[in-house]
Design an enzyme around this catalytic site. Structure first.
Site, PDB file in Angstrom:
ATOM      1  N   GLU A  94     -51.392  43.537 120.181  1.00 46.47           N
ATOM      2  CA  GLU A  94     -50.987  44.037 118.871  1.00 46.47           C
ATOM      3  C   GLU A  94     -51.763  45.294 118.490  1.00 46.47           C
ATOM      4  O   GLU A  94     -52.917  45.464 118.864  1.00 46.47           O
ATOM      5  CB  GLU A  94     -51.218  42.949 117.809  1.00 46.47           C
ATOM      6  CG  GLU A  94     -50.370  41.719 118.067  1.00 46.47           C
ATOM      7  CD  GLU A  94     -50.520  40.630 117.009  1.00 46.47           C
ATOM      8  OE1 GLU A  94     -49.699  39.727 116.997  1.00 46.47           O
ATOM      9  OE2 GLU A  94     -51.465  40.683 116.195  1.00 46.47           O
ATOM     10  N   CYS A 107     -55.034  50.922 114.341  1.00 48.45           N
ATOM     11  CA  CYS A 107     -56.016  49.987 114.880  1.00 48.45           C
ATOM     12  C   CYS A 107     -55.471  49.494 116.225  1.00 48.45           C
ATOM     13  O   CYS A 107     -54.398  48.881 116.278  1.00 48.45           O
ATOM     14  CB  CYS A 107     -56.173  48.833 113.881  1.00 48.45           C
ATOM     15  SG  CYS A 107     -57.250  47.530 114.458  1.00 48.45           S
ATOM     16  N   CYS A 114     -59.967  37.862 123.627  1.00 50.45           N
ATOM     17  CA  CYS A 114     -61.359  38.306 123.521  1.00 50.45           C
ATOM     18  C   CYS A 114     -62.270  37.151 123.919  1.00 50.45           C
ATOM     19  O   CYS A 114     -61.994  35.994 123.599  1.00 50.45           O
ATOM     20  CB  CYS A 114     -61.678  38.734 122.088  1.00 50.45           C
ATOM     21  SG  CYS A 114     -63.350  39.390 121.922  1.00 50.45           S
ATOM     22  N   CYS A 118     -65.979  34.885 118.171  1.00 52.19           N
ATOM     23  CA  CYS A 118     -66.470  34.921 116.790  1.00 52.19           C
ATOM     24  C   CYS A 118     -65.687  33.873 115.998  1.00 52.19           C
ATOM     25  O   CYS A 118     -64.455  33.794 116.109  1.00 52.19           O
ATOM     26  CB  CYS A 118     -66.280  36.300 116.182  1.00 52.19           C
ATOM     27  SG  CYS A 118     -67.154  37.572 117.118  1.00 52.19           S
ATOM     28  N   CYS A 121     -62.639  34.700 113.524  1.00 50.90           N
ATOM     29  CA  CYS A 121     -61.620  35.638 113.997  1.00 50.90           C
ATOM     30  C   CYS A 121     -60.547  34.914 114.797  1.00 50.90           C
ATOM     31  O   CYS A 121     -60.862  34.175 115.736  1.00 50.90           O
ATOM     32  CB  CYS A 121     -62.305  36.688 114.870  1.00 50.90           C
ATOM     33  SG  CYS A 121     -61.172  37.745 115.752  1.00 50.90           S
ATOM     34  N   CYS A 344     -57.858  42.495 109.285  1.00 54.49           N
ATOM     35  CA  CYS A 344     -58.975  42.305 110.217  1.00 54.49           C
ATOM     36  C   CYS A 344     -59.161  40.838 110.566  1.00 54.49           C
ATOM     37  O   CYS A 344     -59.182  39.987 109.685  1.00 54.49           O
ATOM     38  CB  CYS A 344     -60.270  42.792 109.584  1.00 54.49           C
ATOM     39  SG  CYS A 344     -60.457  44.540 109.699  1.00 54.49           S
TER      40      CYS A 344
HETATM   41  S1  SF4 Z   1     -64.247  39.762 115.884  1.00 55.07           S
HETATM   42 FE1  SF4 Z   1     -62.658  38.849 117.175  1.00 55.07          FE
HETATM   43  S2  SF4 Z   1     -61.906  40.551 118.471  1.00 55.07           S
HETATM   44 FE2  SF4 Z   1     -63.895  41.218 117.555  1.00 55.07          FE
HETATM   45  S3  SF4 Z   1     -65.441  40.634 119.098  1.00 55.07           S
HETATM   46 FE3  SF4 Z   1     -65.281  38.885 117.686  1.00 55.07          FE
HETATM   47  S4  SF4 Z   1     -63.733  37.502 118.633  1.00 55.07           S
HETATM   48 FE4  SF4 Z   1     -63.555  39.520 119.611  1.00 55.07          FE
END
Ligand code: SF4
Length: 355
Positions: A94, A107, A114, A118, A121, A344
């Protein structure tokens, strides 16, 4: 054995020159190729009319020009547009266009998924699939540029072009550093997409060993996702903190190679009752004091399945006031595109709806 075809969009100018030389062609053919691929956006070697016919024949046998066609497009009520691009292996990534009257920020994603996990996220919940190639990074920009060129006037909020690029989509860009650097080179080369480095921002969660290599090899802005100034809290939010502590991260920021007058942007997502105490604001202000920086405060965008809550607007203003009292430039970023899960931390493969 027939050699595998090369995607010329994964090569910057130096790469194109080396490629044409490997085909026994003079170096200037590499520069000629580049000036066809990006500015007019030609995707067919046969339309490159100043290339010798014999060279075009060689190119069609040894190379191809990738592009993203028919993206899934979702429009937010606030004008943001989310794009879903299906890659050759059917993975979907995306990108989000954030239009304002004076700029169009795109963006972009740097990986499929990933690995950083986190906990606030949605992309982190997908796990990691693979790195994007330079072409897959650059093609997000080319496709959105073409989308804007075709938009009816009444849909435009500002420019008809992408003016700013932020690497804040899916993925940790510094975990894909080699391809990131090639894509930045294509984005900034004059015969490429001709962006100035000042209009490109790379965001990292703090992969310390790769930060200096980025600074030494690309003249772009750096954003650091900090989100807490307390190791215990940051360990909980961002597992990378267990490997590289806040102290190590801030010390890497202090020595980060940066052009004069540039400042690091610290991103701080405020999560209710987790990292939004006024005491934390004071500590943050004290710890950043030797780093040329700006601070972005982002209200958390609540996502189904994740436990965190947004802070109150009153708390956000109080947090900002404290940082300002220490003379930092502090901005509260209003959330854009949250109705289409484009804000975000909300990008994930299952967020796209075909329109
Ligand atoms: S915020 Fe999301 S995309 Fe960014 S490094 Fe952490 S897990 Fe990965």
């Amino acid at each position: 054995m027939v050699p595998k075809k090369i995607d010329v969009k994964s090569l910057d100018q130096n790469g194109l020159i080396q490629f044409v030389e490997s085909l026994k062609q003079p170096a200037f053919r590499g520069r000629q190729l580049m000036s066809w691929i990006y500015k007019p956006g030609i995707n067919d070697f046969w339309q490159m009319t100043d290339l010798a016919k014999v060279f075009r024949e060689i190119l069609t046998k040894r190379a191809y020009i990738s592009s993203f066609n028919n993206p899934i497009v979702e429009r937010s009520e606030d004008g943001c547009v989310k794009f879903g691009f299906t890659l050759e292996d059917k993975a979907v990534i995306e990108a989000v266009l954030i239009p304002e009257t004076d700029r169009n920020t795109l963006c972009v994603s740097s990986q499929v998924g990933c690995a950083m996990n986190c906990t606030f996220c949605l992309t982190g919940t997908m796990g990691f699939t693979r790195n994007l190639s330079p072409a897959e990074i650059v093609n997000q920009v080319c496709a959105v540029r073409d989308f804007l060129l075709a938009e009816p006037e009444e849909n435009l909020i500002g420019h008809r072009d992408v003016t700013n690029i932020v690497f804040m989509g899916m993925g940790e860009p510094l975990n894909n550093l080699d391809n990131l650097l090639v894509s930045i080179s294509i984005l900034t080369e004059q015969k490429g997409l001709d962006f100035t480095g000042r209009r490109i921002t790379v965001s990292t969660c703090g992969i310390i060993p790769k930060m200096s290599k980025l600074g030494e090899n690309a003249n772009v802005n750096l954003a650091v996702s900090l989100h807490s100034i307390n190791d215990e809290t940051r360990d909980l939010l961002m597992p990378i903190n267990k490997k590289y502590s806040i102290e190590q991260l801030l010390s890497a920021c202090k020595t980060y190679p940066m052009a004069k007058r540039r400042r690091i942007m610290f991103e701080y997502t405020l999560l209710k009752d987790i990292n939004d105490s006024l005491e934390e604001a004071h500590t943050l202000a004290r710890k950043l004091k030797d780093i040329p920086c700006k601070i972005n405060l982002l209200p958390y965008n609540e996502s189904k399945g994740l436990p965190y809550k947004s802070p109150s607007p009153v708390r956000m203003l109080a947090f900002q006031d404290i940082l300002r009292s220490y003379h930092y430039s502090v901005f509260i970023r209003t959330s854009r595109g949250s109705d289409i899960s484009a804000a975000c931390g909300q990008l994930a493969k299952h967020t796209l709806n075909h329109s």
